[in-house]
Design an enzyme around this catalytic site. Structure first.
Site, PDB file in Angstrom:
ATOM      1  CE  LYS A   1      -2.907   2.666   3.327  1.00 59.30           C
ATOM      2  NZ  LYS A   1      -4.117   2.911   2.469  1.00 59.30           N
TER       3      LYS A   1
ATOM      4  CB  ILE B   1     -22.412   8.765   2.082  1.00 57.24           C
ATOM      5  CG1 ILE B   1     -22.924   8.638   0.516  1.00 57.24           C
ATOM      6  CG2 ILE B   1     -22.588   7.567   2.576  1.00 57.24           C
ATOM      7  CD1 ILE B   1     -24.266   8.867   0.309  1.00 57.24           C
TER       8      ILE B   1
ATOM      9  CD  GLU C   1     -19.030   8.994   9.295  1.00 59.23           C
ATOM     10  OE1 GLU C   1     -18.391   7.934   9.315  1.00 59.23           O
ATOM     11  OE2 GLU C   1     -20.204   8.853   9.122  1.00 59.23           O
TER      12      GLU C   1
ATOM     13  CG  HIS D   1     -24.624   4.591   1.728  1.00 58.67           C
ATOM     14  ND1 HIS D   1     -24.767   5.064   0.350  1.00 58.67           N
ATOM     15  CD2 HIS D   1     -23.339   4.039   1.749  1.00 58.67           C
ATOM     16  CE1 HIS D   1     -23.701   5.006  -0.431  1.00 58.67           C
ATOM     17  NE2 HIS D   1     -22.748   4.300   0.618  1.00 58.67           N
TER      18      HIS D   1
ATOM     19  CB  CYS E   1     -21.684   2.024  -1.942  1.00 52.80           C
ATOM     20  SG  CYS E   1     -20.704   1.651  -0.590  1.00 52.80           S
TER      21      CYS E   1
ATOM     22  CD  GLU F   1     -22.007   2.294  -8.028  1.00 45.88           C
ATOM     23  OE1 GLU F   1     -21.940   2.790  -9.034  1.00 45.88           O
ATOM     24  OE2 GLU F   1     -22.832   1.197  -7.880  1.00 45.88           O
TER      25      GLU F   1
ATOM     26  CG  HIS G   1     -14.793   3.973  -4.204  1.00 47.97           C
ATOM     27  ND1 HIS G   1     -16.032   4.269  -4.034  1.00 47.97           N
ATOM     28  CD2 HIS G   1     -14.042   3.330  -3.117  1.00 47.97           C
ATOM     29  CE1 HIS G   1     -16.268   3.654  -2.934  1.00 47.97           C
ATOM     30  NE2 HIS G   1     -15.175   3.145  -2.458  1.00 47.97           N
TER      31      HIS G   1
ATOM     32  CB  CYS H   1     -19.137   5.769  -1.159  1.00 46.98           C
ATOM     33  SG  CYS H   1     -19.043   4.645   0.166  1.00 46.98           S
TER      34      CYS H   1
END
Length: 760
Positions: free
Chosen positions: A14, A433, A486, A643, A645, A667, A696, A728
């Site tokens: 990553k 979202i 959040e 929601h 997606c 989505e 995304h 999303c």
């Protein structure tokens, strides 16, 4: 072994990929990191005692995208980028560019892994490119190990594909099978020349219900590939459930072996295999170790299964049920879990050792693994008797639930009138979202709190400042229904799991969701309850900063299960009911604190849908009940959102209706509003927000592009029931693109709102 986690113990892959995207890591350095991780994986599996190791399962982003490259099915809009620089073109297909949209992304069967959907049409020309597959095989062979390349099979590849833009709507990619098989034949010949004795072709798409024509196509494919002269031996693999009618089809083809799942519902493969006459003259790779969950194997049960299978095939090998991509790397790294509880857990490293132990027991007899069998029995007994797994109060509460507890007190028509009076929203109301960018500063603050470098008060001041910034930005951007962003949450499931009894959190239990997005699924080990409020304080604080409604944000019970590793010692329906009651307490407390809009996200409702149609009604009954049980304790004028997606929604629209949510966001950007048409065809009676901003991908959608999607949405849903929102949450995006994208979103909403009749 079907495959192994790709990321490395410290998520090195990553970090290298994201460093490459930012220009901080060279392509050469990225390739060097990847090669090192592959070698480490092979050595770990070999040292654990495995005789044959997988190659080709390693990916920079997604193994289905790797297959698209292997067969040359690059979309026309990305072809120039791939030809100019294959690595950059590969990432362009995955993430998109400002000029070209990425491939659509959806869930890999009923898992939380996302794959990139191939786009194929009548004009698609396939060309073999086996460089990745042969290169990685040679790397493994150079270490002196026996290696088996693993490829997505041709039938699964075509069944997972969608018609390319401009293709006829009724075009079926499976009609390209005869065109694709010669490409697979060329790849197989290349792998044989590179040293492969066996090649595994994964066909999990044959596990769901299939038509006679699709099954016939699978039979033709493997008769043709099995009849090739210049090829390795072929092992066709299925997993995630029972194979049923496809089993005799594959068994009759001239391939040398099958790999079958024998865990959970797929345990039925044992009787089906016996009924089909076994696999005389063939190899069977028996998936008796659950590759998707983290609980230790029951050695005695597995040895019984393996003993039965010995009479049904010429050769039986032991394996996990599927790729270990779906579990974390090593339970031994978890120092914060009680040592006794830790003995109940098996991540990829432990499952590899389990496979080696069972293989030794199969070949040498149970006496050779007597110590391991005794220790395994003790660990299983410890789990069964633990007070963590049984809470009498929780069980009494779930037993007392009535049908009325899972129904709103008023029908939708009365609710929507009350909600419109209370909220006073315009047509095409705008919202997001839930999450906003999780910046490096926020992650550093959490790390500082864990390390003791700051105290709780300092951390909370940082969270409060972030909420003020998020609320202020949303007001300036012109959003109608706000969120608090959040900032205090590490993950939409983990955050709640850490505040509910019965759950365990890991520190290093990372699992790939898509690309470089990794999550740490919590472990649901015991009965679930809510000791105290989880979200009320910060939601109240955000609401105190604005006169516009602020949504309370919760994760729904089905998603809490789907994105956790869930206990396997009781029915999932019972666990879902426990979680639903805990969340119901939170919903009611949010309402009591003045929250007018409460969103309970269920993105995993479709993802967890059983692959077999016969199993779906039972699942959907308890899944929708769990959602309603969570949300049905509120007044009529409290608006409930949900929601979902990155899944195919058309086959669960009745269940979406049964949720009885007032508003659902879905989505839709990558599929160009397909779900809006599906909602219209279903005559969905409530409000919906098909996403107009694909979060995304890093590209910023223009206001004209968003407006065009909204106009398309209005052809399917009336303006008084259409919301405007991203696909999303915005957690993974950066602030610059979020600011620009939401400015375009609200501008587009104003433009289209002005075009509505009576608003000129």
């Amino acid at each position: 072994m079907h495959g192994y986690p790709r990321q490395g113990p410290g998520r090195e892959l990553k970090k290298a990929i994201e460093g490459y995207w930012r220009g901080r890591v060279s392509a050469e350095a990225l390739h060097t990191t990847a090669a090192g991780l592959r070698r480490a994986n092979w050595r770990a599996m070999a040292e654990a005692g495995l005789d044959e190791l997988p190659t080709g399962d390693f990916s920079y982003y997604d193994h289905v995208l790797d297959t698209t490259v292997m067969v040359g099915a690059v979309p026309e809009r990305h072809r120039a980028a791939v030809e100019a620089d294959p690595l950059d073109g590969y990432f362009a297909m995955a993430r998109g560019t400002q000029e070209a949209a990425p491939l659509e992304m959806t869930k890999w069967f009923d898992t939380n892994y996302h794959y990139l959907v191939p786009e194929l049409g009548p004009e698609t020309v396939f060309r073999a490119d086996s460089g990745k597959q042969t290169g990685e095989l040679k790397e493994a062979l150079a270490l002196g190990v026996e290696a088996r390349p693993v490829l997505v099979g041709p039938v699964t590849y075509l069944l997972l594909a969608k018609p390319a833009p401009g293709a006829p709507e009724d075009f079926e990619p499976l009609t390209l099978l005869e065109r694709l098989l010669p490409v697979y034949a060329e790849v197989l010949a290349d792998l044989r020349a590179a040293g492969a004795r066996w090649v595994q072709l994964d066909e999990p798409a044959l596990v769901p219900d299939r038509t006679h024509g699709q099954l016939a196509a699978a039979g033709r494919a493997y008769r043709e590939l099995g009849g090739l002269a210049d090829r390795p031996r072929l092992l066709v693999a299925s997993y995630f459930d029972r194979l049923e009618e496809a089993l005799p089809v594959l068994a009759k083809t001239p391939v040398e072996g099958l790999a079958l799942d024998f865990t959970g519902p797929a345990a039925a493969n044992l009787d089906a295999l016996a009924a089909a006459g076994g696999l005389p003259g063939k190899r069977l790779v028996a998936g008796v170790i659950d590759g998707r969950n983290v609980w230790i194997n029951d050695y005695a049960r597995s040895m019984t299964t393996l003993g039965t299978l010995l009479g049904l095939a010429d050769r039986v090998d032991v394996a996990p049920s599927c790729s270990l991509l779906h579990v974390p790397l090593d339970a031994g790294a978890e120092r914060d879990i009680d040592p006794q509880v830790a003995r109940w857990l098996a991540f990829a490293a432990q499952k590899t050792a389990e496979a080696a132990t069972l293989a030794r027991g199969l070949s040498q007899g149970t006496g050779a693994i007597g110590g391991e069998l005794a220790a395994n029995r003790a660990d299983l007994a410890s789990r069964a008797a633990s007070p963590l797994t049984h809470d009498a109060a929780v069980r009494a509460r779930t037993a007392a639930v009535t049908e009325a507890d899972a129904r709103r007190s008023a029908p939708y028509a009365r609710r929507t009138a009350a909600q419109r009076t209370r909220l006073g929203l315009p047509p095409l109301p705008t919202t997001t979202i839930g999450s906003f960018p999780q910046t490096g500063e926020l992650r550093a603050a959490r790390a500082d709190l864990r390390a003791g470098r700051i105290d709780e008060a300092a951390y909370e001041r940082r969270i409060a400042a972030e909420i003020r910034e998020v609320v202020s930005f949303q007001e300036e951007a012109g959003l109608d229904v706000l969120v608090h962003g959040e900032p205090e949450r590490n993950d939409m499931v983990q955050y709640f799991a850490e505040r509910l009894t019965g759950y365990l959190a890991t520190r290093h239990g990372w699992v790939q969701s898509y690309g470089t997005r990794y999550v740490r699924p919590p472990i649901c080990a015991g009965d679930v309850s809510r000791p105290q409020p989880m979200t009320v304080r910060w939601t109240q604080y955000a609401q105190s900063l604005t006169t516009r409604p602020v949504k309370g944000m919760l994760t729904g019970p089905v998603t809490m299960l789907a994105w956790s590793f869930v206990r396997d010692d009781q029915p999932a329906a019972e666990t879902a009911r426990q979680v639903a009651l805990a969340l119901r307490d939170e919903v009611c407390e949010l309402e009591a604190a003045g929250t007018a809009v409460i969103q309970v996200d269920e993105p995993a409702l479709r993802e967890t849908l059983p692959l077999r149609a016969a199993d779906r009604p039972g699942y959907l009954a308890w899944a929708t009940e769990a959602f309603r049980l969570t949300t049905s304790g509120v007044r009529a004028d409290t608006q409930i959102h949900t929601h979902m997606c990155y899944a195919e929604f058309g086959d669960i629209l009745r269940a979406i209706d049964d949720l009885d949510a007032d508003v659902i966001s879905l989505e839709a950007a990558r599929s160009r509003m397909q779900v809006a048409d599906e909602l219209a065809a279903h005559r969905y009676p409530r409000e919906a927000g098909p996403g107009v901003y694909d979060i995304h991908a890093p590209r910023v959608p223009g206001a004209d592009e968003v407006a065009a999607l909204l106009r398309k949405g209005l052809t399917a849903l009336p303006a008084d029931r259409l919301w405007v929102n991203p696909d999303c949450g915005l957690k993974t995006r950066g602030w610059p693109e979020v600011r620009a994208s939401l400015a375009n979103l609200t501008a587009a909403a104003r433009t289209v709102r002005g075009e509505l009749p009576g608003r000129a």
